[in-house]
Design an enzyme around this catalytic site. Structure first.
Site, mmCIF file in Angstrom:
data_model
loop_
_atom_site.group_PDB
_atom_site.id
_atom_site.type_symbol
_atom_site.label_atom_id
_atom_site.label_comp_id
_atom_site.label_asym_id
_atom_site.label_seq_id
_atom_site.Cartn_x
_atom_site.Cartn_y
_atom_site.Cartn_z
ATOM 1 N N GLU A 85 0.812 -1.224 0.000
ATOM 2 C CA GLU A 85 0.000 0.000 0.000
ATOM 3 C C GLU A 85 0.839 1.266 0.000
ATOM 4 O O GLU A 85 0.760 2.092 0.929
ATOM 5 C CB GLU A 85 -0.953 0.003 1.208
ATOM 6 C CG GLU A 85 -1.943 -1.137 1.192
ATOM 7 C CD GLU A 85 -3.029 -1.006 2.255
ATOM 8 O OE1 GLU A 85 -2.939 -0.097 3.105
ATOM 9 O OE2 GLU A 85 -3.962 -1.829 2.237
ATOM 10 N N GLU B 60 -5.186 -8.690 1.105
ATOM 11 C CA GLU B 60 -5.786 -8.273 2.379
ATOM 12 C C GLU B 60 -7.266 -8.029 2.167
ATOM 13 O O GLU B 60 -7.670 -7.342 1.228
ATOM 14 C CB GLU B 60 -5.182 -6.961 2.901
ATOM 15 C CG GLU B 60 -3.854 -7.080 3.567
ATOM 16 C CD GLU B 60 -3.390 -5.760 4.170
ATOM 17 O OE1 GLU B 60 -4.226 -4.958 4.624
ATOM 18 O OE2 GLU B 60 -2.162 -5.541 4.164
HETATM 19 C C1 FCB Z 1 -4.138 -2.044 5.658
HETATM 20 C C2 FCB Z 1 -2.716 -2.302 6.104
HETATM 21 C C3 FCB Z 1 -2.596 -3.353 7.174
HETATM 22 C C4 FCB Z 1 -3.708 -3.265 8.192
HETATM 23 C C5 FCB Z 1 -5.051 -3.208 7.516
HETATM 24 C C6 FCB Z 1 -6.234 -3.166 8.460
HETATM 25 O O1 FCB Z 1 -4.234 -0.747 5.143
HETATM 26 O O2 FCB Z 1 -1.948 -2.723 5.000
HETATM 27 O O3 FCB Z 1 -1.315 -3.219 7.756
HETATM 28 O O4 FCB Z 1 -3.500 -2.204 9.022
HETATM 29 O O5 FCB Z 1 -5.117 -2.095 6.666
#
Ligand code: FCB
Length: 447
Positions: free
Chosen positions: A167, A349
């Site tokens: 990210e 994620e």
């Molecule tokens: C993302 C991050 C991760 C975690 C999630 C909830 O933005 O990559 O580290 O904090 O959110």
């Protein structure tokens, strides 16, 4: 439970974590300080003054945590390497004990039949490099490439799945423009420079991996969230468009399409040199996608970039942390990313956060998380049916952990962590995920 029949035979079910959020052992075995160690010590930055000093103590408990992964039945584990554990000063002398930790972790994963997916940078820049300008300095791209060379040399015999940055738009916007994440800078030029230098680091790191790890499979991890104006006015709509350029495309577009989004290209131009775009846009093997929710924004004349986050419309359902729940936006995002970038996608994620606590019997009946994960995995399968080439799905996160500025209040784990005792308790959602994975495998075996 939904049918899994439209998944590829090699579909990867996994879980994700990040070094600073789980490892702890911040001052142990020669690890150097990172920008997050420094940032957490500044008054008022993190809820309750929390830090990642101890976190989930994964540094010592990794074997138990791999046992939890085995119980889930995941085929892959995405973790990040802490640059300051490998190179305490960011460059120069390698910390042998830090390398040994990841050796143990990787070997134990392989023994457990779990594929290691190694992310090179999940936000914990060595403090010593920030002292020299960090990502605001163009040199940081080559410091990163030198670090990548060490990681590739030490672990590339056993690890084949690498991602460069997690990210990048989040850590550059929150870290250099909004001052909400480490290193806590709010400066327009610093932000623009950091964007470009991280992109250069991606290209340079990727070249190192490609030339030094036989059979390597490389991606970058991008958050992608539809940006909506709230309330829906023409000014807010313009702000949402600009937000989209910074948030969703400032990294994916140059890395994969060789151009900055038109609305920010002029601002970045002064920091570019001849040949930069060719150095940034290298061939990758897949698109790592992080997605939780759509995002809402508004015009804000007082904000550095002219926009700020806005509250989502009140009628939307939200997770415990307050993020809107909209599986359909996930389906649309997958389809859009598949069309725009034409790469296989791994969802690296997706998950549900909230301030949940065990009930009187010590169990965590996180039905809202199960509902969320169920709806989002179904949305993913709908996107696959519509043609998106999605090859894997990783839940954020294996464990409750240090959730950046939220400290330990917000919990994203499939497994609850009692931070006082470090006791791990699988939540109801861990059982749901284990059953989902087993059912998907069974369907594949029978089909
Ligand atoms: C993302 C991050 C991760 C975690 C999630 C909830 O933005 O990559 O580290 O904090 O959110």
């Amino acid at each position: 439970m939904s049918t899994s029949s439209n998944l590829r035979a090699d579909f990867v079910w996994g879980v994700s974590t990040a070094s600073y959020q789980i490892e702890g052992a911040a001052q142990e075995d020669g690890r150097g300080p990172s920008i997050w160690d420094r940032y957490c010590r500044q008054m008022g930055r993190i809820a309750n003054g929390d830090s990642g000093d101890v976190a989930c103590d994964h540094y010592h408990r990794y074997a138990e945590d791999i046992g939890l992964m085995r119980a889930l039945g995941v085929g892959a584990y995405r973790f990040s390497v802490a640059w300051p554990r490998i190179l305490p000063a960011g460059r120069g002398v390698v910390n042998v004990a830090g390398v040994a930790f990841y050796d143990r972790l990787i070997d134990a994963l392989l023994t457990a039949g779990i594929e290691p997916w190694l992310c090179l940078y999940h936000w914990d820049l060595p403090q010593a490099l920030d002292d020299r300008g960090g990502w605001v300095s163009r040199d940081c791209a080559s410091w990163f490439a030198d670090y990548v060379a060490i990681v590739a040399r030490r672990f590339g015999d056993r690890v084949k799945r690498f991602s460069t940055f997690n990210e990048p738009s989040v850590f550059t916007l929150l870290g250099y423009a909004l001052g909400l994440h480490a290193p806590g800078v709010a400066d327009r030029i610093a932000h623009l420079r950091a964007i470009h230098h991280v992109n250069l680091g991606h290209g340079a790191g990727l070249d190192v991996l490609r030339s030094s790890v036989p059979g390597v499979s490389i991606g970058a991890i991008h958050n992608y969230q539809p940006c909506h104006p709230s309330p829906d006015t023409p000014q807010n709509a313009a702000a949402a468009e600009l937000f989209d350029a910074y948030w969703n495309r400032a990294f994916a577009d140059p890395q994969l399409l060789a151009s900055y989004p038109p609305s920010i290209a002029d601002a970045i131009e002064p920091y570019q040199q001849a040949g930069d775009m060719a150095a940034i846009c290298r061939s990758v093997d897949w698109f790592g996608l992080n997605h939780y929710s759509p995002i809402y924004c508004k015009a804000d004349a007082r904000a550095l970039l002219g926009f700020s986050f806005a509250d989502p419309p009140a009628h939307l359902d939200r997770t415990g942390i307050g993020w809107p729940i909209n599986p359909d936006a996930f389906r649309e995002t997958l389809t859009m990313v598949a069309d725009r970038y034409r790469l296989p996608i791994y969802v690296l994620e997706n998950g549900y956060g909230g301030p949940e606590q065990p009930d009187a019997s010590g169990q965590i009946e996180d039905l809202a998380r199960i509902e969320y994960l169920n709806a989002y995995t179904e949305a993913m399968q709908a996107a696959i049916s519509a043609g998106a080439d999605v090859r894997g799905y990783f839940v954020w996160s294996l464990l409750d952990n240090f959730e950046w500025a939220y400290g330990y209040v917000q919990r994203f784990g499939l497994v609850h962590v009692d931070y006082a005792s470090q006791r791990r308790t699988p939540k109801a959602s861990a059982g749901w995920y284990a059953r989902k994975i087993a059912a998907s495998r069974q369907l594949l075996a029978s089909g």
